[in-house]
Write an enzyme that holds these catalytic residues in place. Structure first.
Site, mmCIF file in Angstrom:
data_model
loop_
_atom_site.group_PDB
_atom_site.id
_atom_site.type_symbol
_atom_site.label_atom_id
_atom_site.label_comp_id
_atom_site.label_asym_id
_atom_site.label_seq_id
_atom_site.Cartn_x
_atom_site.Cartn_y
_atom_site.Cartn_z
ATOM 1 C CB SER A 98 15.483 -45.950 11.699
ATOM 2 O OG SER A 98 15.874 -46.460 12.904
ATOM 3 N N GLY A 99 15.600 -46.688 7.580
ATOM 4 C CA GLY A 99 15.051 -46.227 6.730
ATOM 5 C C GLY A 99 15.196 -44.871 6.555
ATOM 6 C CB SER A 102 21.450 -42.875 10.237
ATOM 7 O OG SER A 102 21.840 -44.035 10.168
ATOM 8 C CB ALA A 105 22.469 -37.714 7.498
ATOM 9 C CG ASP A 146 19.295 -43.436 0.815
ATOM 10 O OD1 ASP A 146 17.881 -43.283 -0.112
ATOM 11 O OD2 ASP A 146 19.380 -43.591 2.024
HETATM 12 C C1 MEV Z 1 16.753 -46.800 0.646
HETATM 13 O O1 MEV Z 1 16.730 -46.145 1.368
HETATM 14 C C2 MEV Z 1 15.873 -47.390 -0.039
HETATM 15 C C3 MEV Z 1 16.559 -48.373 -0.756
HETATM 16 O O2 MEV Z 1 15.922 -48.210 -2.274
HETATM 17 C C4 MEV Z 1 17.733 -48.342 -1.535
HETATM 18 C C5 MEV Z 1 18.292 -47.715 -2.679
HETATM 19 O O3 MEV Z 1 17.595 -47.090 -2.816
HETATM 20 O O4 MEV Z 1 19.342 -48.006 -2.790
HETATM 21 C C6 MEV Z 1 16.461 -49.694 0.035
#
Ligand code: MEV
Length: 315
Positions: A98-99, A102, A105, A146
């Site tokens: 979902s961005g 997860s 984390a 992330d």
């Molecule tokens: C994913 O949270 C962020 C992206 O830029 C992928 C990445 O940075 O590895 C889409």
């Protein structure tokens, strides 16, 4: 003795996707949502992993090579120079794909719990580097943003640098806290797919994609200076400009656009998708006094859930 640890989710404020190609991005911890890991001794030999959200209980020795929890466990035990018969339990309030980061984390919580179990400490950078290895299983070319923002648990300006150079990781200044509304489309969209599609687009038409990445990098620079000066009124418009570039990269979707439209009509100052796109979540800069109106509009437009968070406030 049993030990436990947790880790927050994350929100990318500006710069996703372009960050994979060396442009800077800004991300903040999402402390409302957390993953937790528990580690305890086990009478039988071996390591048992219980991943609650996945509904899976399995022996580490039987895990497939692409199993992120198994990989993280092995790497962390190596880094700690430790071994034991263990039972590991993982749970998380962070919706998957979902961005919200997860996967990173869960891995961070587990690395912290393992270190605590053996009464050792790992620095945020060490944890981030271990978790990065598991992020590669989720998608081949993660930028590392992330795992970094989640392991450091503070707002981070991140720029990927190819080895042997080190990634640039700098906490960024938020002079005045601001309110974000986060609407989840309810659509799971694995980062691997959107990152792969952007890569194919870039390979086919590098000039156009590089220009879009540069435009996003410029928006990130402007957002950093607005945040540092407390010029929060500029952030909404910068978010909307970032969204236009993400849409040109092909990672927006009908559902995302519908939520953006509803949020902006209801008074949000700007908004964009956050994370990999195509689903996941949409973030809006809002005035807290408009929160109820905007939330209602987003739910009416089909948002699966809506949260409000203060970014830059001390927790
Ligand atoms: C994913 O949270 C962020 C992206 O830029 C992928 C990445 O940075 O590895 C889409």
């Amino acid at each position: 003795m049993m030990t436990s640890a947790s880790a927050c989710g994350k929100i990318i404020l500006f710069g996703e996707h372009a960050v994979v190609y060396g442009r800077p991005a800004l991300a903040a911890p999402l402390t409302l949502l957390r993953a937790r890991a528990r580690v305890e001794p086990r009478a039988q030999s071996g390591i048992l992993i219980h991943a609650r959200e996945l509904g899976r209980v399995y022996e580490l020795s039987a895990a497939t090579p692409d199993d992120a929890l198994a990989r993280l466990t092995r790497l962390t035990l190596d880094a700690l120079n430790a071994s034991a018969n263990l039972s590991i339990e993982i749970e998380s309030d962070i919706p998957m794909a979902s961005g919200f980061g997860s996967g990173a984390a869960i891995s961070t919580a587990l690395a912290r719990a393992l270190a605590a179990f053996f009464d050792k400490s790992l620095t945020p950078l060490e944890i981030s580097e271990l978790v990065y290895e598991t992020e590669k299983l989720y998608h081949g070319t993660p930028s590392g943003i992330d795992n970094t923002v989640i392991a450091f648990e503070q707002p981070i300006r991140f720029t990927r640098r190819p080895p042997p150079a080190r990634n640039e990781i700098a906490p960024f200044l938020i002079a005045r806290p601001f309110t974000l509304m986060i609407a989840n489309t309810g659509i799971a969209s694995p980062t691997k797919i959107t990152v792969g599609d952007v890569r194919r687009g870039w390979q086919m038409d590098p000039a156009t994609y590089e220009k879009l990445f540069d435009a996003i990098g410029e928006i990130v620079a402007q957002a950093s200076s607005a945040l540092a000066r407390g010029e929060n009124a500029r952030l909404g418009e910068l978010m909307t400009r970032n969204q236009l570039a993400l849409s040109a990269l092909g990672v927006s979707s009908r559902e995302i656009e519908k939520l953006l439209d509803a949020g902006l009509r209801a008074g949000a100052q700007g908004g964009k998708l956050s994370g990999g796109g195509r689903g996941g979540n949409v973030i809006f800069m809002i005035d807290p006094r408009d929160a109820e109106n905007i939330k209602r509009a987003l739910l009416d437009a089909g948002a699966a859930s809506v949260m409000v968070t203060e970014v830059g406030a001390k927790h």
